[in-house]
Design a protein around this motif. Structure first.
Motif, PDB file in Angstrom:
ATOM      1  N   THR A 244      44.450  32.706  41.098  1.00 14.84           N
ATOM      2  CA  THR A 244      43.061  33.182  41.444  1.00 14.84           C
ATOM      3  C   THR A 244      42.080  31.960  41.574  1.00 14.84           C
ATOM      4  O   THR A 244      42.435  31.043  40.561  1.00 14.84           O
ATOM      5  CB  THR A 244      42.710  34.421  40.598  1.00 14.84           C
ATOM      6  OG1 THR A 244      42.542  33.902  39.338  1.00 14.84           O
ATOM      7  CG2 THR A 244      43.475  35.684  40.699  1.00 14.84           C
ATOM      8  N   GLU A 247      34.855  32.985  43.143  1.00 14.55           N
ATOM      9  CA  GLU A 247      34.157  32.773  44.370  1.00 14.55           C
ATOM     10  C   GLU A 247      33.364  31.642  44.787  1.00 14.55           C
ATOM     11  O   GLU A 247      33.124  31.282  46.022  1.00 14.55           O
ATOM     12  CB  GLU A 247      33.342  34.213  44.722  1.00 14.55           C
ATOM     13  CG  GLU A 247      32.036  34.283  43.876  1.00 14.55           C
ATOM     14  CD  GLU A 247      31.536  35.444  43.870  1.00 14.55           C
ATOM     15  OE1 GLU A 247      31.648  36.184  45.120  1.00 14.55           O
ATOM     16  OE2 GLU A 247      30.547  35.861  43.203  1.00 14.55           O
ATOM     17  N   ASN A 248      32.757  31.060  43.821  1.00  9.88           N
ATOM     18  CA  ASN A 248      31.834  29.926  44.055  1.00  9.88           C
ATOM     19  C   ASN A 248      32.413  28.500  43.933  1.00  9.88           C
ATOM     20  O   ASN A 248      31.761  27.238  43.864  1.00  9.88           O
ATOM     21  CB  ASN A 248      30.889  29.823  43.002  1.00  9.88           C
ATOM     22  CG  ASN A 248      31.093  29.826  41.811  1.00  9.88           C
ATOM     23  OD1 ASN A 248      32.266  30.225  41.384  1.00  9.88           O
ATOM     24  ND2 ASN A 248      30.078  29.817  40.845  1.00  9.88           N
ATOM     25  N   CYS A 254      39.661  24.517  46.048  1.00  5.94           N
ATOM     26  CA  CYS A 254      40.856  25.457  46.032  1.00  5.94           C
ATOM     27  C   CYS A 254      42.094  25.182  46.625  1.00  5.94           C
ATOM     28  O   CYS A 254      43.121  25.226  46.154  1.00  5.94           O
ATOM     29  CB  CYS A 254      40.053  26.621  47.023  1.00  5.94           C
ATOM     30  SG  CYS A 254      38.825  27.655  46.388  1.00  5.94           S
ATOM     31  N   VAL A 268      40.930  35.065  45.824  1.00  2.17           N
ATOM     32  CA  VAL A 268      39.362  34.796  45.573  1.00  2.17           C
ATOM     33  C   VAL A 268      38.682  36.123  45.090  1.00  2.17           C
ATOM     34  O   VAL A 268      38.815  37.137  45.258  1.00  2.17           O
ATOM     35  CB  VAL A 268      38.598  34.487  46.930  1.00  2.17           C
ATOM     36  CG1 VAL A 268      37.280  34.116  46.397  1.00  2.17           C
ATOM     37  CG2 VAL A 268      39.120  33.332  47.756  1.00  2.17           C
ATOM     38  N   THR A 269      38.363  35.949  43.625  1.00  4.30           N
ATOM     39  CA  THR A 269      37.709  36.895  42.902  1.00  4.30           C
ATOM     40  C   THR A 269      36.201  36.648  42.548  1.00  4.30           C
ATOM     41  O   THR A 269      35.881  35.522  42.495  1.00  4.30           O
ATOM     42  CB  THR A 269      38.406  36.914  41.581  1.00  4.30           C
ATOM     43  OG1 THR A 269      38.207  35.892  40.878  1.00  4.30           O
ATOM     44  CG2 THR A 269      39.865  37.578  42.014  1.00  4.30           C
ATOM     45  N   ASP A 270      35.435  37.703  42.376  1.00  2.00           N
ATOM     46  CA  ASP A 270      34.182  37.646  42.064  1.00  2.00           C
ATOM     47  C   ASP A 270      33.957  37.869  40.428  1.00  2.00           C
ATOM     48  O   ASP A 270      34.875  37.589  39.788  1.00  2.00           O
ATOM     49  CB  ASP A 270      33.232  38.970  42.573  1.00  2.00           C
ATOM     50  CG  ASP A 270      33.412  40.229  42.253  1.00  2.00           C
ATOM     51  OD1 ASP A 270      34.441  40.289  41.099  1.00  2.00           O
ATOM     52  OD2 ASP A 270      33.394  41.183  42.678  1.00  2.00           O
ATOM     53  N   GLY A 277      38.758  38.288  48.289  1.00  2.00           N
ATOM     54  CA  GLY A 277      39.143  37.366  49.543  1.00  2.00           C
ATOM     55  C   GLY A 277      40.459  36.759  49.233  1.00  2.00           C
ATOM     56  O   GLY A 277      41.018  36.735  48.242  1.00  2.00           O
ATOM     57  N   VAL A 300      33.725  31.744  49.134  1.00  2.00           N
ATOM     58  CA  VAL A 300      33.334  32.930  49.356  1.00  2.00           C
ATOM     59  C   VAL A 300      32.290  32.820  50.537  1.00  2.00           C
ATOM     60  O   VAL A 300      32.484  33.601  51.690  1.00  2.00           O
ATOM     61  CB  VAL A 300      32.482  33.729  48.415  1.00  2.00           C
ATOM     62  CG1 VAL A 300      31.338  33.139  48.006  1.00  2.00           C
ATOM     63  CG2 VAL A 300      32.342  35.080  48.681  1.00  2.00           C
ATOM     64  N   LEU A 313      33.222  40.690  52.372  1.00  2.00           N
ATOM     65  CA  LEU A 313      32.226  39.359  52.176  1.00  2.00           C
ATOM     66  C   LEU A 313      30.829  39.835  52.922  1.00  2.00           C
ATOM     67  O   LEU A 313      30.161  38.828  53.115  1.00  2.00           O
ATOM     68  CB  LEU A 313      33.069  38.501  52.994  1.00  2.00           C
ATOM     69  CG  LEU A 313      34.591  38.096  52.369  1.00  2.00           C
ATOM     70  CD1 LEU A 313      35.085  37.122  53.328  1.00  2.00           C
ATOM     71  CD2 LEU A 313      34.341  37.603  51.180  1.00  2.00           C
ATOM     72  N   LYS A 316      27.440  37.841  52.179  1.00  2.00           N
ATOM     73  CA  LYS A 316      27.822  36.434  51.283  1.00  2.00           C
ATOM     74  C   LYS A 316      27.552  35.072  51.865  1.00  2.00           C
ATOM     75  O   LYS A 316      27.677  34.151  51.420  1.00  2.00           O
ATOM     76  CB  LYS A 316      29.408  36.528  50.809  1.00  2.00           C
ATOM     77  CG  LYS A 316      29.684  37.577  50.249  1.00  2.00           C
ATOM     78  CD  LYS A 316      29.420  37.471  48.385  1.00  2.00           C
ATOM     79  CE  LYS A 316      29.883  38.609  47.679  1.00  2.00           C
ATOM     80  NZ  LYS A 316      29.506  38.335  46.304  1.00  2.00           N
TER      81      LYS A 316
END
Length: 402
Positions: A244, A247-248, A254, A268-270, A277, A300, A313, A316
């Motif tokens: 994982t 998101e930022n 990545c 992708v996690t918040d 995502g 994100v 999304l 975002k």
């Protein structure tokens, strides 16, 4: 009539030797009519040419061919020592190998200038689409070092070959010896096999996804029982390559992380750990050198702009400023046509057949297993599915899963 020594009785073969009773030729025939033939590049052509070819056809990889007499023709023969004939294939250029080379150049530049950050997110720039990072990525992509690369210089290890007379090879051989290279470790598996003829020319490409779709849609006796089991009972939860990223985190970081972890996709996690995502090499199948600056975006926002119809999304994206108006997004939509992010999930009680259907119907390579709150528990890839079938068959025959 009694079965020969070491041979299963006919009544046992469908369930015990399911993959061994199906031939590669059947998979190849099921793929006839799909695509427009094999798209390839020459080893002495530029990597930019290969990127344009992949973008034009929305491909993740293209074979790299070498003409007879080429200085590296011997490399091609040595690369495939166990196959009949002499394929003119050196290997494959794919999005992942291109990104790995780009990340390598960037790492070298950091080492020369300021030292390379080895830890994910150690620098605040990892979370910023600053003009400085944008310029850095654009400068590397426009450098002579990158633009003068030949396709033969960026050949990755994600591919194998088979001779046309090996079309009668059974699917166990194709999966275990071809895709898994004798070692069914999901991180070591390859994803594509080129089939070549007596002239050494490639005339067909077979992927793991082709095999999965064949098993799902045409059926192989003996696999149905396994396909009806849930993924938890098949030991596919919590142990299978889930990586994982926040998101930022910017996109290039990545991908650098993916390369270090030897995976082709990340969740992708918040801030709450909820899955929002998926980022993979597929998202960059249409990228060209002039687009690399877009990789300075937080992941994100990148995904929200690339897939504007994805509800997960919504809100975002910042399409009105900064990199939000980057031409990559219109270029990618025009070439790939994808508008919704391929984020597919299931529960740990979903049966394997359902997961296979999700993969096939959504044209994805992975399905995330999530809990009731939408937090990722694991990920099931096409490789994982094939691994289950091979593992079951090997266990029946008392063969060791290395």
């Amino acid at each position: 009539m009694a079965a020969n020594a070491g041979e299963l009785p006919p009544s046992a073969r469908p369930s015990a030797a399911a993959l061994r009773n199906a031939a590669l030729g059947a998979v190849m025939r099921s793929c006839e009519g799909k695509g427009k033939g094999v798209v390839a590049v020459q080893g002495d052509e530029s990597v930019v040419h290969a990127m344009k070819k992949m973008a034009e056809h929305a491909l993740l990889a293209v074979p790299v061919l070498l003409p007879t007499g080429h200085p590296r023709a011997a490399d091609a023969s040595e690369r495939w020592p166990h196959v009949l004939g002499k394929p003119n294939l050196l290997g494959f250029v794919d999005v992942q190998s291109l990104l790995a080379k780009f990340v390598e150049f960037r790492r070298e530049q950091h080492r020369r200038n300021e030292g390379w950050r080895k830890s994910l997110g150690e620098d605040e720039e990892d979370f910023m689409d600053s003009e400085e990072v944008v310029k850095e990525l654009e400068d590397i992509a426009a450098s002579e070092q990158f633009l003068h690369l030949k396709s033969a210089d960026v050949v990755g290890n994600d591919g194998a070959v088979l001779y046309q007379l090996q079309e009668d090879a059974n699917l166990f051989q194709v999966v275990q010896d071809g895709f898994f290279q004798g070692n069914p470790d999901p991180k070591q598996a390859i994803h594509r096999i080129a089939v070549f003829n007596a002239s050494g020319n490639i005339y067909k490409m077979i992927s793991q996804s082709d095999v999965l779709r064949f098993i799902l849609h045409y059926g192989i006796g003996g696999l149905h029982e396994t396909m009806e089991q849930d993924v938890e009972s098949l030991d596919m939860v919590g142990k299978h390559g889930l990586i994982t990223v926040p998101e930022n985190l910017i996109v290039i970081e990545c991908f650098a992380y993916m390369i270090r972890q030897n995976v082709s996709g990340v969740a992708v996690t918040d801030a709450t750990g909820t899955l929002i995502g998926n980022l993979s090499a597929s998202d960059l199948r249409c990228i060209l050198p002039e687009h690399f600056g877009v990789l300075a975006m937080p992941v994100v926002e990148f995904l929200a702009l690339l897939y504007p119809e994805s509800e997960m999304l919504d809100g975002k994206a910042r399409a009105d400023k900064g990199l939000g108006a980057h031409p990559f997004f219109d270029w990618s939509k025009a070439n790939s046509g994808t508008k919704a992010m391929p984020l597919v999930t299931c529960s740990k009680k979903s049966c394997l057949k359902e997961v296979m259907q999700l993969i096939s119907e959504n044209h994805v390579h992975r399905v995330y297993i999530v809990d009731s709150l939408g937090k990722p528990l694991s990920v099931v890839t096409v490789t994982d599915v094939l691994h289950v079938f091979v593992r079951k068959e090997m266990a029946f025959f008392g063969e060791r899963d290395s």
